[in-house]
Design a protein around this motif. Structure first.
Motif, PDB file in Angstrom:
ATOM      1  N   HIS A 119       2.370  -4.284  -6.340  1.00 16.26           N
ATOM      2  CA  HIS A 119       1.721  -3.161  -5.654  1.00 16.26           C
ATOM      3  C   HIS A 119       0.590  -2.593  -6.510  1.00 16.26           C
ATOM      4  CE1 HIS A 119       1.193   0.698  -3.630  1.00 16.26           C
ATOM      5  NE2 HIS A 119       1.493   1.317  -4.762  1.00 16.26           N
ATOM      6  N   ALA A 120       0.867  -2.379  -7.797  1.00 19.21           N
ATOM      7  CA  ALA A 120      -0.152  -1.809  -8.677  1.00 19.21           C
ATOM      8  C   ALA A 120      -1.354  -2.739  -8.808  1.00 19.21           C
ATOM      9  CB  ALA A 120       0.452  -1.523 -10.044  1.00 19.21           C
ATOM     10  N   LEU A 121      -1.105  -4.040  -8.964  1.00 19.30           N
ATOM     11  CA  LEU A 121      -2.198  -4.986  -9.091  1.00 19.30           C
ATOM     12  C   LEU A 121      -3.008  -5.094  -7.809  1.00 19.30           C
ATOM     13  CD1 LEU A 121      -0.412  -7.801 -11.126  1.00 19.30           C
ATOM     14  CD2 LEU A 121      -2.321  -6.379 -11.902  1.00 19.30           C
ATOM     15  N   LYS A 122      -2.328  -5.092  -6.672  1.00 18.01           N
ATOM     16  CA  LYS A 122      -3.036  -5.147  -5.393  1.00 18.01           C
ATOM     17  C   LYS A 122      -3.953  -3.942  -5.229  1.00 18.01           C
ATOM     18  CE  LYS A 122      -1.423  -8.780  -2.952  1.00 18.01           C
ATOM     19  NZ  LYS A 122      -2.248  -9.715  -2.172  1.00 18.01           N
ATOM     20  N   ARG A 123      -3.457  -2.775  -5.583  1.00 19.47           N
ATOM     21  CA  ARG A 123      -4.276  -1.562  -5.450  1.00 19.47           C
ATOM     22  C   ARG A 123      -5.492  -1.618  -6.374  1.00 19.47           C
ATOM     23  NH1 ARG A 123      -1.147   4.006  -5.562  1.00 19.47           N
ATOM     24  NH2 ARG A 123      -3.276   4.639  -5.053  1.00 19.47           N
ATOM     25  N   GLU A 124      -5.299  -2.184  -7.561  1.00 15.74           N
ATOM     26  CA  GLU A 124      -6.396  -2.230  -8.522  1.00 15.74           C
ATOM     27  C   GLU A 124      -7.408  -3.319  -8.194  1.00 15.74           C
ATOM     28  OE1 GLU A 124      -7.118  -3.113 -13.304  1.00 15.74           O
ATOM     29  OE2 GLU A 124      -5.087  -2.704 -12.547  1.00 15.74           O
ATOM     30  N   LEU A 125      -6.917  -4.500  -7.831  1.00 12.29           N
ATOM     31  CA  LEU A 125      -7.796  -5.651  -7.675  1.00 12.29           C
ATOM     32  C   LEU A 125      -8.296  -5.852  -6.248  1.00 12.29           C
ATOM     33  CD1 LEU A 125      -5.819  -8.179  -9.907  1.00 12.29           C
ATOM     34  CD2 LEU A 125      -7.777  -6.744 -10.548  1.00 12.29           C
ATOM     35  N   ASP A 126      -7.567  -5.335  -5.280  1.00 13.82           N
ATOM     36  CA  ASP A 126      -7.938  -5.546  -3.870  1.00 13.82           C
ATOM     37  C   ASP A 126      -7.650  -4.272  -3.071  1.00 13.82           C
ATOM     38  OD1 ASP A 126      -8.768  -6.808  -1.557  1.00 13.82           O
ATOM     39  OD2 ASP A 126      -6.876  -7.874  -1.236  1.00 13.82           O
TER      40      ASP A 126
END
Length: 535
Positions: free
Chosen positions: A405-412
């Motif tokens: 979730h955190a990576l998705k919010r940051e990267l996409d």
């Protein structure tokens, strides 16, 4: 077809078979153990396993009550339901009669029946895995993380005798119970393995919804990783014969184990079937009345292949055959979903997404749990294979999901919407949600009228707790693993007591299963399968 000849792009973080082959070309050279050294080590461990002294064996605890006895559980915490939502009851008491929960309350019971005192534990409904391959975990665990392909070990498992299959199934099923998983939606890799599962589940009082994967592992790989779609059509008659055999299996075993065994039809995936075999599966599933268990869009390759052949996504194709209306549907992995098209269909029909965080072995990618929560899908935590530790998988679902979730919010940030999963989401996914998917309001919950499928987890002891009963015990599950499960029961029959597997002789189950695993490993060593892996 030999190992490592598949194009596995598009299956990232998905299937228990293909996910392990990711990154094979990136393996760095390193020292390789020789076949001689491997065989010597296997011989030493086999000798050690066969010479366990009586004094070294752990003492099997005396059971506080028998399978047909009434009893009371007094627990530090009890997970209950209040006004349709999960809730926690401090110092809770549960009365069980004839394998059914009669009452749950804060006030102690004074009935003259045995009491099971669990003051440092949380009492939970037995966990339900919506996706297992029960016989196959231990032969591959610890040897495919390099990574190597699963194909050859699985082929060798099917060459074992029935007694050897039973020893493997027993070891894996004991691990599942030991970790708190009392119910499995089981996709055995062959019909022989499904028969083995039924034998052990019936003997130990386990609740299961078994079926054999169609096509099974003896036929699967040539069809799945085909060079031409003609292979799929040429296999149609044999696949129809498998469907008929599995329907007969379902009819033969339906209701065994005092109703705990409820077979399901379990096709491999949409990209290994034709319209004729799908129609036959739909008819068989409707006849059995227990629904469908399938790998669903387990990678982008599957979704693309089905679209190319039939003009629909796998989810749309299932819907066209009436699977969602005729019974429960448990779909595993879903890493290749078309979220705009498929998610509304799955949500509308209440299909269960079986999220398996350790599907490809330890550390092999993540699956779209945060996306599924955001889309309103009903999500279950599944085992798949390799790790039979349900508590560990529950924890991984939360931790991997939060990281994704955190990576998705940051990267996409403009991409598919996600929701940060919590331990409450995961516990619901392990209990009530799969029970609802099975259309069983008497499972996955601790309430009057529910079956006495329950587990307790030590949330106060070393490593998991703080020496005292915690104020928010579900959070402590994030520090737990299956060894913290103190109690497990199905229909009030104890299978784990005082942190010891008691449905059978634990030491014998471990030793017998280990001997079979060593036989598989020795064959792999003879074939030169243990190639070098990165260090």
């Amino acid at each position: 077809m030999t190992d490592h000849q598949h194009d596995l792009s598009g299956y990232e973080g998905a299937c228990f078979i293909c996910g392990a082959a990711e990154g094979e070309d990136a393996v760095a050279p390193g020292p390789q153990a020789s076949r001689r050294s491997f065989m010597q080590a296997a011989a030493v461990s086999a000798l050690a396993a066969g010479t366990v002294s009586t004094s070294a064996r752990a003492q099997t605890p005396e059971l506080p009550f028998g399978p047909s006895d009434d009893f009371v559980i007094d627990a530090g915490w009890v997970l209950i339901e209040t006004d349709g939502a999960l809730d926690l009851l401090r110092d809770g008491h549960v009365l069980v009669r004839n394998g059914v929960i009669e009452d749950v309350r804060a006030a102690p019971f004074t009935e003259a029946v045995p009491h099971l005192n669990l003051p440092q534990d949380i009492l939970l409904p037995g966990f339900i895995s919506g996706h297992t391959h029960c016989c196959s975990a231990t032969p591959t665990r610890g040897i495919i993380e390099g990574p190597r392909s699963y194909q050859r070990p699985l082929e060798l498992v099917e060459k074992l005798s029935d007694d050897e299959l039973d020893a493997l199934t027993a070891l894996n099923l004991a691990e599942l119970l030991r970790s708190g998983c009392t119910t499995q939606v089981e996709m055995s890799l062959t019909l022989r393995q499904a028969e083995s599962y039924v034998r052990l589940a019936e003997r130990w009082g386990v609740r299961g919804f078994p079926g054999s994967m169609i096509p099974n592992t003896e036929r699967l790989f040539g069809i799945w990783f085909r060079g031409s779609d003609q292979v799929l059509f040429d296999a149609e008659d044999d696949t129809l014969a498998e469907i008929a055999a599995n329907l007969a299996f379902g009819k033969t075993h339906m209701g065994k184990g005092d109703g705990r065994i409820q077979p399901m039809m379990s096709p491999h995936a949409c990209d290994t079937h034709t319209p004729a075999t799908m129609a036959a599966l739909a008819a068989a599933a409707k006849e059995l009345g227990t629904g469908l268990h399938i790998h669903l869009s387990q990678g982008g390759n599957e979704t693309d292949a089905v679209r190319k052949l039939w003009g629909k996504t796998p989810t749309e194709w299932l819907e066209s055959f009436g699977f969602f209306t005729d019974g429960p549907v448990f779909g595993a992995h879903m890493t290749g979903l078309d979220w705009a098209t498929d998610a509304p269909i799955l949500a509308k029909h209440g299909a269960i997404y079986s999220h398996c965080p350790s599907a490809s072995g330890a550390g092999n990618g993540t699956q779209p749990y945060p996306e599924a929560l955001a889309a309103g899908l009903k999500v279950n935590i599944g085992i798949d294979t390799h790790s039979n530790d349900y508590l560990e998988d529950l924890k991984l679902a939360v931790l991997y999901g939060q990281a994704r979730h955190a990576l998705k919010r940051e990267l996409d940030p403009q991409g598919i919407k996600t929701v940060r999963p919590t331990v409450w989401n995961a516990v619901d996914a392990a209990t009530r949600i799969p029970a609802q998917g099975l259309r069983r309001d008497d499972l996955g919950i601790i309430k009057p009228g529910a079956r006495a499928d329950m587990i307790s987890v030590d949330v106060s002891g070393l490593l998991v707790g703080s020496g005292a009963l915690p104020p928010e015990p579900l959070n402590n599950l994030l520090y737990a693993n299956g060894r913290m499960v103190r109690t497990a029961m199905t229909d009030g029959r104890l299978q784990v007591h005082d942190s010891r597997f008691v449905a059978d002789d634990e030491d014998r189950v471990l030793a017998d299963g280990g001997k079979v695993v060593e036989k598989v490993w020795a064959q792999l060593a003879d074939e030169g399968w243990f190639n070098e892996t990165a260090r």
